[in-house]
Design a protein around this motif. Structure first.
Motif, mmCIF file in Angstrom:
data_model
loop_
_atom_site.group_PDB
_atom_site.id
_atom_site.type_symbol
_atom_site.label_atom_id
_atom_site.label_comp_id
_atom_site.label_asym_id
_atom_site.label_seq_id
_atom_site.Cartn_x
_atom_site.Cartn_y
_atom_site.Cartn_z
ATOM 1 N N ALA A 152 -0.253 54.571 89.081
ATOM 2 C CA ALA A 152 0.030 53.614 88.013
ATOM 3 C C ALA A 152 1.525 53.472 87.744
ATOM 4 C CB ALA A 152 -0.692 54.030 86.735
ATOM 5 N N VAL A 153 2.273 54.552 87.965
ATOM 6 C CA VAL A 153 3.689 54.497 87.559
ATOM 7 C C VAL A 153 4.625 54.198 88.731
ATOM 8 C CG1 VAL A 153 4.303 56.946 87.740
ATOM 9 C CG2 VAL A 153 5.324 55.543 85.941
ATOM 10 N N VAL A 154 4.254 54.633 89.946
ATOM 11 C CA VAL A 154 5.133 54.363 91.095
ATOM 12 C C VAL A 154 4.711 53.038 91.715
ATOM 13 C CG1 VAL A 154 6.153 55.307 93.187
ATOM 14 C CG2 VAL A 154 5.283 56.846 91.434
ATOM 15 N N ARG A 155 5.130 51.960 91.081
ATOM 16 C CA ARG A 155 4.770 50.617 91.541
ATOM 17 C C ARG A 155 6.034 49.777 91.596
ATOM 18 N NH1 ARG A 155 0.965 47.539 88.271
ATOM 19 N NH2 ARG A 155 1.661 48.755 86.485
ATOM 20 N N PHE A 156 6.830 50.016 92.622
ATOM 21 C CA PHE A 156 8.065 49.242 92.784
ATOM 22 C C PHE A 156 8.030 48.603 94.163
ATOM 23 C CE2 PHE A 156 8.981 52.759 89.906
ATOM 24 C CZ PHE A 156 9.521 52.089 88.826
ATOM 25 N N PRO A 157 7.627 47.329 94.249
ATOM 26 C CA PRO A 157 7.510 46.680 95.546
ATOM 27 C C PRO A 157 8.832 46.777 96.309
ATOM 28 C CG PRO A 157 6.669 45.271 93.793
ATOM 29 C CD PRO A 157 7.302 46.435 93.133
ATOM 30 N N PHE A 158 8.762 47.018 97.595
ATOM 31 C CA PHE A 158 9.901 47.139 98.515
ATOM 32 C C PHE A 158 10.699 48.416 98.297
ATOM 33 C CE2 PHE A 158 9.454 42.607 97.326
ATOM 34 C CZ PHE A 158 8.762 42.218 98.455
ATOM 35 N N PHE A 159 10.443 49.148 97.218
ATOM 36 C CA PHE A 159 11.219 50.376 97.061
ATOM 37 C C PHE A 159 10.341 51.628 97.141
ATOM 38 C CE2 PHE A 159 13.089 53.802 94.587
ATOM 39 C CZ PHE A 159 14.219 53.988 95.358
ATOM 40 N N VAL B 193 7.759 57.023 81.350
ATOM 41 C CA VAL B 193 8.399 55.843 81.926
ATOM 42 C C VAL B 193 9.215 56.288 83.125
ATOM 43 C CG1 VAL B 193 10.201 54.107 81.562
ATOM 44 C CG2 VAL B 193 8.471 54.491 79.796
ATOM 45 N N LEU B 194 9.067 55.562 84.221
ATOM 46 C CA LEU B 194 9.838 55.848 85.428
ATOM 47 C C LEU B 194 10.896 54.765 85.565
ATOM 48 C CD1 LEU B 194 9.784 57.852 87.801
ATOM 49 C CD2 LEU B 194 8.422 56.194 89.052
ATOM 50 N N ASP B 195 12.127 55.199 85.778
ATOM 51 C CA ASP B 195 13.249 54.265 85.867
ATOM 52 C C ASP B 195 13.861 54.374 87.265
ATOM 53 O OD1 ASP B 195 15.780 53.026 85.723
ATOM 54 O OD2 ASP B 195 15.779 53.272 83.540
ATOM 55 N N VAL B 196 13.730 53.303 88.060
ATOM 56 C CA VAL B 196 14.313 53.290 89.393
ATOM 57 C C VAL B 196 15.354 52.174 89.438
ATOM 58 C CG1 VAL B 196 13.861 52.971 91.851
ATOM 59 C CG2 VAL B 196 12.202 54.177 90.428
ATOM 60 N N HIS B 197 16.611 52.559 89.471
ATOM 61 C CA HIS B 197 17.726 51.605 89.507
ATOM 62 C C HIS B 197 17.558 50.510 88.459
ATOM 63 C CE1 HIS B 197 18.878 53.780 92.951
ATOM 64 N NE2 HIS B 197 17.922 53.313 93.734
ATOM 65 N N GLY B 198 17.259 50.919 87.241
ATOM 66 C CA GLY B 198 17.171 49.958 86.146
ATOM 67 C C GLY B 198 15.830 49.265 86.022
ATOM 68 N N ARG B 199 14.931 49.474 86.977
ATOM 69 C CA ARG B 199 13.602 48.868 86.824
ATOM 70 C C ARG B 199 12.665 49.919 86.264
ATOM 71 N NH1 ARG B 199 11.991 45.876 92.185
ATOM 72 N NH2 ARG B 199 10.218 45.400 90.858
ATOM 73 N N ARG B 200 12.028 49.552 85.160
ATOM 74 C CA ARG B 200 11.233 50.547 84.441
ATOM 75 C C ARG B 200 9.744 50.265 84.564
ATOM 76 N NH1 ARG B 200 13.812 53.167 80.238
ATOM 77 N NH2 ARG B 200 12.112 52.802 78.781
ATOM 78 N N VAL C 121 14.510 58.695 87.769
ATOM 79 C CA VAL C 121 14.698 59.109 86.370
ATOM 80 C C VAL C 121 13.378 58.919 85.640
ATOM 81 C CG1 VAL C 121 15.994 58.722 84.249
ATOM 82 C CG2 VAL C 121 17.083 58.366 86.487
ATOM 83 N N VAL C 122 12.844 59.999 85.091
ATOM 84 C CA VAL C 122 11.562 59.903 84.409
ATOM 85 C C VAL C 122 11.700 60.460 83.006
ATOM 86 C CG1 VAL C 122 10.842 62.016 85.581
ATOM 87 C CG2 VAL C 122 9.142 60.633 84.449
ATOM 88 N N THR C 123 11.205 59.722 82.032
ATOM 89 C CA THR C 123 11.283 60.191 80.646
ATOM 90 C C THR C 123 9.880 60.266 80.060
ATOM 91 O OG1 THR C 123 11.785 57.896 80.121
ATOM 92 C CG2 THR C 123 13.579 59.474 79.942
ATOM 93 N N LEU C 124 9.636 61.361 79.337
ATOM 94 C CA LEU C 124 8.362 61.500 78.631
ATOM 95 C C LEU C 124 8.406 60.628 77.385
ATOM 96 C CD1 LEU C 124 7.661 65.329 78.900
ATOM 97 C CD2 LEU C 124 6.473 63.479 80.075
#
Ligand SMILES: [Zn+2]
Ligand SMILES: [Zn+2]
Length: 460
Positions: free
Chosen positions: A388-395, A80-87, A177-180
């Motif tokens: 698949a995991v780095v999908r944060f529009p505008f970021f 799981v990738l967590d970017v500023h609270g968006r997972r 922030v990435v968690t296995l």
């Protein structure tokens, strides 16, 4: 399964004899003690291996465990990738699906095929083989299952995907922030279970219980006749390695019908191997330059877009002080494709200009080329995870780029080129598979050798 051709009635089965798969030498192999491997005295190719345990129960246990892990893995997120609270979570299937969404359908299918479909198929085949061999009357469908298991096993790339996941993880650690998640550990467990399953499974036991059916009308060649028949009269099945002798010399690429034991087509040599290998080498060479020139993916971060090439990825890992991983990717993605293309060209050259002294080395090289081919998929798997995991529009957004198509094409085309090539033809061309020239070792009994590191030739 199918009975397109019945084997030629003039074939007889030769028991206790093996053909070396990399040099074509026929040799008698004594029955081996558990834990021993018989190797070809001419080129070192593996002739037969007896596992330490002859039980069916051990591989069956590991097979069932693998299937349980596989099912759990299909349902579990890998990381799981967590970017500023968006997972964003990624599992085994989301990579292929995202690649298809981005217009890279062929890559998505390739990744899905090698990491989702094939592991399941291979495990189901193994379960059928081991389950079937428990019955008092071993069913005939075990034979095609065995042949297909051997053929499809290299296309199940769980262990390569594990490395791809590790590379993807190290790239993501820099970013956010990435968690296995549990899936990552299930994947590692599946890799180990399948490796143990393969190392406890003794294919020769299954084949030994599958005596050739009387219906096929094949006689036995008397085992005490010396010397063995002329090598041009002999052929072995490429799938189950049963050896036959014909009345007369057999043309190298002549279709001799289906193997009575496993149903695969019998030929003395692979068909059109020289020209097919050249064709695939030219195709892979023409993809090699764009594969390294064009970016394989791009990372858009806060509006800034940066292309990433294969070599750029290696340099990035090195700069992050991940030296081992950097060298591993350098080796798998850059060195291995070059090594495969150059080696196969050298083999084709020496097939046309035979030199006897180099042949044992080229046979070893061929086995290495076949073994390492699939490891080049690391980068393709890494990209499938990142998109698949780095999908944060505008970021932040990772997109696959054209280079990945060329790169995957190089990997697959070189795997096929090595598969289509028949290394025995180098020895044929040097005259070493004629009766006279190679008679030096034909009828000597092959002594069992201790094989790979997992074998100990010690006796209790
Ligand atoms: Zn050999
Ligand atoms: Zn066969």
């Amino acid at each position: 399964m199918h009975h397109r051709d019945t084997p030629q009635p003039n074939l007889r089965v030769v028991e206790g004899v093996h053909e070396c798969p990399t040099c074509g030498l026929f040799q008698r192999v004594p029955s081996l003690e558990p834990g021993l491997t018989a190797a070809c005295p001419r080129c070192g190719g593996k002739l037969e291996r007896r596992r330490r345990t002859s039980a069916i129960l051990a591989p069956l246990g590991f097979c069932v465990a693998s299937l349980a892990l596989y099912w759990a893995l299909l349902l579990s997120p890998l990381l799981v990738l967590d970017v500023h609270g968006r997972r964003n979570a990624v599992n085994l299937i989301s990579g292929p699906i995202e690649l298809i969404h981005q217009g890279f359908g062929e890559i998505g299918i390739l990744v899905g095929f090698t990491t989702v479909v094939m592991p399941g198929v291979v495990l189901a085949l193994m379960l059928a083989i081991l389950g079937g061999s428990f019955r008092a009357q071993v069913p005939l469908w075990i034979r095609p299952c065995m042949a297909w298991y051997e053929r499809l096993r290299p296309w199940s790339m769980v262990e390569v995907y594990v490395i791809g996941l590790i590379v993807a993880y190290t790239k993501l650690v820099d970013m956010a922030v990435v968690t296995l998640e549990p899936g990552a550990f299930l994947l590692g467990g599946l890799m180990l279970m399948m490796a143990v399953m393969d190392s406890t499974f003794d294919a020769s036991i299954i084949w030994r219980h599958q005596s050739v059916d009387k219906r096929h009308g094949l006689g036995l060649y008397p085992s005490d006749v010396h010397p063995l028949p002329h090598p041009e009269k002999m052929l072995s099945c490429h799938a189950c390695h049963l050896v036959f002798v014909a009345e007369d010399a057999v043309a190298a690429e002549h279709d001799m019908g289906d193997c009575p034991r496993c149903g695969q087509i019998l030929r003395r040599r692979k068909r059109n191997s020289f020209s097919a290998t050249i064709a695939f080498l030219i195709a892979s060479l023409s993809c090699y330059v764009p594969a390294n020139l064009f970016p394989v993916m791009s990372l858009t971060k806060l509006g800034h877009s940066g292309p990433h090439t294969i070599i750029g990825g290696v340099i990035e890992l090195w700069q992050s002080k991940l030296y081992f991983l950097s060298l591993l990717v350098l080796f798998a993605s850059i060195t291995v494709p070059v090594l495969k293309i150059v080696s196969l060209n050298v083999m084709l050259y020496y097939q046309r200009h035979p030199r006897r002294w180099i042949l044992p080395w080229l046979s070893k090289l061929y086995r290495i080329v076949v073994f390492i081919g699939r490891w080049s998929m690391i980068d393709v798997f890494m990209i499938s995870i990142l998109v698949a995991v780095v999908r944060f529009p505008f970021f932040a957004r990772v997109m696959a780029e054209t280079g990945v198509i060329f790169f995957a094409a190089v990997v697959i085309l070189t795997i096929f080129a090595a598969d289509l090539y028949d290394p025995r033809e180098m020895w044929d061309a040097a005259g070493l598979n004629d009766d006279h020239a190679s008679s030096f070792s034909r009828d000597e009994k092959v002594e069992p050798l201790s094989g790979s590191d997992e074998m100990e030739p010690k006796r209790a």
